[in-house]
Design a protein around this motif. Structure first.
Motif, PDB file in Angstrom:
ATOM      1  N   SER A 124      37.740  49.759  29.479  1.00 54.29           N
ATOM      2  CA  SER A 124      38.513  48.562  30.155  1.00 54.29           C
ATOM      3  C   SER A 124      39.686  49.131  30.877  1.00 54.29           C
ATOM      4  O   SER A 124      40.048  50.272  30.805  1.00 54.29           O
ATOM      5  N   GLY A 125      40.292  48.158  31.649  1.00 51.99           N
ATOM      6  CA  GLY A 125      41.484  48.406  32.105  1.00 51.99           C
ATOM      7  C   GLY A 125      42.503  48.881  31.335  1.00 51.99           C
ATOM      8  O   GLY A 125      43.410  49.738  31.248  1.00 51.99           O
ATOM      9  N   SER A 126      42.729  48.010  30.215  1.00 53.63           N
ATOM     10  CA  SER A 126      43.560  48.380  29.163  1.00 53.63           C
ATOM     11  C   SER A 126      43.550  49.756  28.738  1.00 53.63           C
ATOM     12  O   SER A 126      44.319  50.439  28.391  1.00 53.63           O
TER      13      SER A 126
ATOM     14  N   MET B 292      50.514  44.341  42.209  1.00 54.58           N
ATOM     15  CA  MET B 292      50.118  43.038  41.574  1.00 54.58           C
ATOM     16  C   MET B 292      49.410  42.118  42.582  1.00 54.58           C
ATOM     17  O   MET B 292      49.657  42.327  43.795  1.00 54.58           O
TER      18      MET B 292
ATOM     19  N   SER C 103      41.170  48.217  36.669  1.00 50.11           N
ATOM     20  CA  SER C 103      40.152  47.239  35.774  1.00 50.11           C
ATOM     21  C   SER C 103      39.133  46.848  36.390  1.00 50.11           C
ATOM     22  O   SER C 103      38.955  46.566  37.511  1.00 50.11           O
ATOM     23  N   PHE C 104      37.788  46.766  35.803  1.00 47.80           N
ATOM     24  CA  PHE C 104      36.614  46.077  36.015  1.00 47.80           C
ATOM     25  C   PHE C 104      36.414  44.824  35.377  1.00 47.80           C
ATOM     26  O   PHE C 104      35.040  44.486  35.020  1.00 47.80           O
ATOM     27  N   ASP C 105      37.178  44.128  34.729  1.00 45.31           N
ATOM     28  CA  ASP C 105      37.036  42.974  34.173  1.00 45.31           C
ATOM     29  C   ASP C 105      36.439  42.116  34.971  1.00 45.31           C
ATOM     30  O   ASP C 105      36.228  42.171  36.185  1.00 45.31           O
TER      31      ASP C 105
ATOM     32  N   LYS D 124      38.464  40.831  38.186  1.00 44.70           N
ATOM     33  CA  LYS D 124      38.944  41.521  39.237  1.00 44.70           C
ATOM     34  C   LYS D 124      38.049  42.059  40.439  1.00 44.70           C
ATOM     35  O   LYS D 124      37.034  41.683  40.430  1.00 44.70           O
TER      36      LYS D 124
ATOM     37  N   CYS E 198      44.928  48.126  38.394  1.00 44.02           N
ATOM     38  CA  CYS E 198      44.148  47.276  37.904  1.00 44.02           C
ATOM     39  C   CYS E 198      43.478  46.027  38.797  1.00 44.02           C
ATOM     40  O   CYS E 198      42.551  45.551  38.808  1.00 44.02           O
ATOM     41  N   GLN E 199      44.656  45.624  39.450  1.00 46.86           N
ATOM     42  CA  GLN E 199      44.573  44.254  40.471  1.00 46.86           C
ATOM     43  C   GLN E 199      44.390  44.698  41.665  1.00 46.86           C
ATOM     44  O   GLN E 199      44.363  43.899  42.733  1.00 46.86           O
TER      45      GLN E 199
ATOM     46  N   THR F 193      53.790  41.819  35.465  1.00 45.73           N
ATOM     47  CA  THR F 193      52.388  42.499  35.330  1.00 45.73           C
ATOM     48  C   THR F 193      51.668  41.947  34.258  1.00 45.73           C
ATOM     49  O   THR F 193      52.186  41.010  33.713  1.00 45.73           O
ATOM     50  N   PHE F 194      50.391  42.264  34.203  1.00 48.47           N
ATOM     51  CA  PHE F 194      49.684  41.633  32.934  1.00 48.47           C
ATOM     52  C   PHE F 194      49.946  42.387  31.881  1.00 48.47           C
ATOM     53  O   PHE F 194      50.487  43.631  31.835  1.00 48.47           O
TER      54      PHE F 194
ATOM     55  N   ASP G 148      49.220  51.803  37.838  1.00 48.60           N
ATOM     56  CA  ASP G 148      48.494  50.279  37.436  1.00 48.60           C
ATOM     57  C   ASP G 148      47.937  49.843  38.719  1.00 48.60           C
ATOM     58  O   ASP G 148      48.345  48.849  39.127  1.00 48.60           O
TER      59      ASP G 148
ATOM     60  N   ALA H  32      48.920  43.962  29.431  1.00 51.11           N
ATOM     61  CA  ALA H  32      47.998  44.898  29.348  1.00 51.11           C
ATOM     62  C   ALA H  32      48.854  46.438  29.491  1.00 51.11           C
ATOM     63  O   ALA H  32      48.850  47.377  28.829  1.00 51.11           O
ATOM     64  N   THR H  33      49.649  46.415  30.581  1.00 48.82           N
ATOM     65  CA  THR H  33      50.384  47.570  31.127  1.00 48.82           C
ATOM     66  C   THR H  33      51.453  47.752  30.009  1.00 48.82           C
ATOM     67  O   THR H  33      51.567  48.999  29.536  1.00 48.82           O
TER      68      THR H  33
ATOM     69  N   VAL I 193      44.677  52.480  31.053  1.00 51.42           N
ATOM     70  CA  VAL I 193      46.170  52.281  31.027  1.00 51.42           C
ATOM     71  C   VAL I 193      46.600  53.330  29.673  1.00 51.42           C
ATOM     72  O   VAL I 193      47.199  54.352  29.783  1.00 51.42           O
TER      73      VAL I 193
END
Ligand SMILES: *Cc1c(COP(=O)(O)O)cnc(C)c1O
Length: 385
Positions: A60-62, A133, A181-183, A186, A159-160, A86-87, A157, A89-90, A65
């Motif tokens: 995951s992206g989390s 972001m 992140s590939f959730d 994304k 992820c976005q 940020t989300f 980060d 998770a960072t 990180v």
């Protein structure tokens, strides 16, 4: 929504091939899998696309990180600086390492404010983690200059911002490490999944070991006899995700091109509304294009504007609809870990975020859909401003 909008036959066939071979684990079983390694192929293609030396697929992206932080050896007592917008998770990634998150204000780019970054560096700072972001790169020239001067590694980060760029390079590849992140929501999706990238062999090796219980992956010995030098955990990517990701990576440039085109059209059509002030873009060409954010004169107007858009059935994305998950001023459940901060410790960010509206831009947006958004914004401006 990015790549999720395009999931189709190619993804289905790629996943089905993996299931046909019957090996879902990224390591070993060479004969049974006919020496096909999908996560490895995805990593190789991904690093080529990003223009960096190493990529490591993770769950995951989390996880990305967390693994990036582990690769730098960050531990209890260390401080990691990230932005207040940020989300969650960072910051969770920092807390999971036992380290202390130190959060900066954001500026009109809605990303880390380099001036506040400089003010928040202490002799305990072990990493600086800007977040790109909503597809827009942070002010990396300024951030990297500050980091270089003090010899502090940067983790981006991204992820976005998978595929976004900054002055000719891909976001995620400018610092010591980058995370994606590939959730499902994304730019590139594998359902759940992520990637860690770096140009440094030593960091890649430590990331790789940490993400798989400390395995050094010596090809000369069976997995059970593999030696270890650090403790780790399990953040492995599966072959299903690897195969899915390869198909999505092939779609990435067209996803970005369509988003940018749709965003450009909508932006142009609402630019004439006087009090609407668009978010600063540190590199307009690098914008991934999945969100159009702008500021209104104050929080009250922004709330009314948002309610008006909702009545026209036009959604917003994160601002203001998911501020709870994206602004540290709302994280009283975490604040105990952020001494000496209080939830009102980022007044500049709070004021900016509360007067911001972010419109989601999709890949497949028909002319009618775009017109509907444009008309709703004009109508809201007429009634509210
Ligand atoms: C989505 C996201 C993450 C976490 O990614 P998951 O794959 O959902 O775990 C981390 N940081 C940012 C900025 C994100 O948007």
């Amino acid at each position: 929504m990015g790549g999720a909008e395009l999931i189709g036959r190619e993804e289905q066939e790629a996943v089905s091939e993996v299931i046909g071979r019957g090996v879902l684990f990224r390591y070993g079983f060479n004969e049974k899998r006919k020496n096909v390694f999908k996560v490895l192929e995805f990593e190789n293609q991904f690093s080529k696309y990003m223009g960096c030396s190493y990529a490591l697929g993770v769950s995951s992206g989390s996880g990305a990180v967390r693994v990036a932080i582990a690769a730098l050896g960050i531990k209890r007592g260390d401080e990691v600086i990230a932005p207040s917008f940020t989300f969650v998770a960072t910051v969770e990634g920092v807390l999971e390492a036992g380290a202390t998150p130190v959060l900066t204000e954001v500026d009109a780019s809605l990303n880390m404010d380099p001036k506040d970054l400089e003010a928040k560096i202490t002799d305990k700072t072990r990493a600086i983690m800007p977040v790109h972001m909503l597809g827009v790169p942070a002010r990396m020239d300024e951030i990297l200059a500050i980091a270089r001067k003090r010899n502090i590694p940067v983790i981006e980060d991204s992820c976005q911002a998978c595929g976004s760029g900054y002055k000719g390079k891909k976001t995620g590849t400018l610092g010591a490490l980058g995370t994606y992140s590939f959730d499902y929501v994304k730019t590139l999706t594998t359902g759940e999944g992520g990637m860690v990238v770096t140009n440094e062999k030593k960091l890649y090796e430590l990331a790789c070991e940490y993400h798989d219980h400390g395995h050094v992956h010596n090809p000369e010995v069976p997995r059970g006899e593999d030696p270890h030098r650090i403790t780790g955990f399990n953040y492995r990517m599966t072959e299903v995700q690897g195969a899915f990701g390869l198909v999505q990576l092939n779609r990435l440039d067209s996803v970005l091109a369509d988003q940018r085109k749709n965003k450009g059209e909508i932006k142009k059509a609402i630019a004439s509304i006087p009090p609407v002030k668009f978010r600063d873009l540190p590199d307009p060409e690098g914008d991934g294009g999945d969100t159009l954010a702008f500021f209104l004169p104050d929080a009250k107007v922004a709330r009314a504007f948002n309610d008006h858009l909702a009545k026209s059935k036009v959604d917003t994305k994160i601002l203001p609809s998911a501020m709870n998950w994206h602004f540290s001023g709302n994280w009283s459940h975490m604040i105990q870990h952020l001494p000496p901060y209080r939830t009102d410790a980022w007044p500049k960010s709070e004021a900016l975020l509360k007067r911001a509206i972010a419109l989601p831009i999709s890949v497949r947006m028909s002319d009618e859909q775009k017109t509907r958004v444009i008309e709703a914004v004009h109508k809201a401006a007429k009634d509210v401003l």
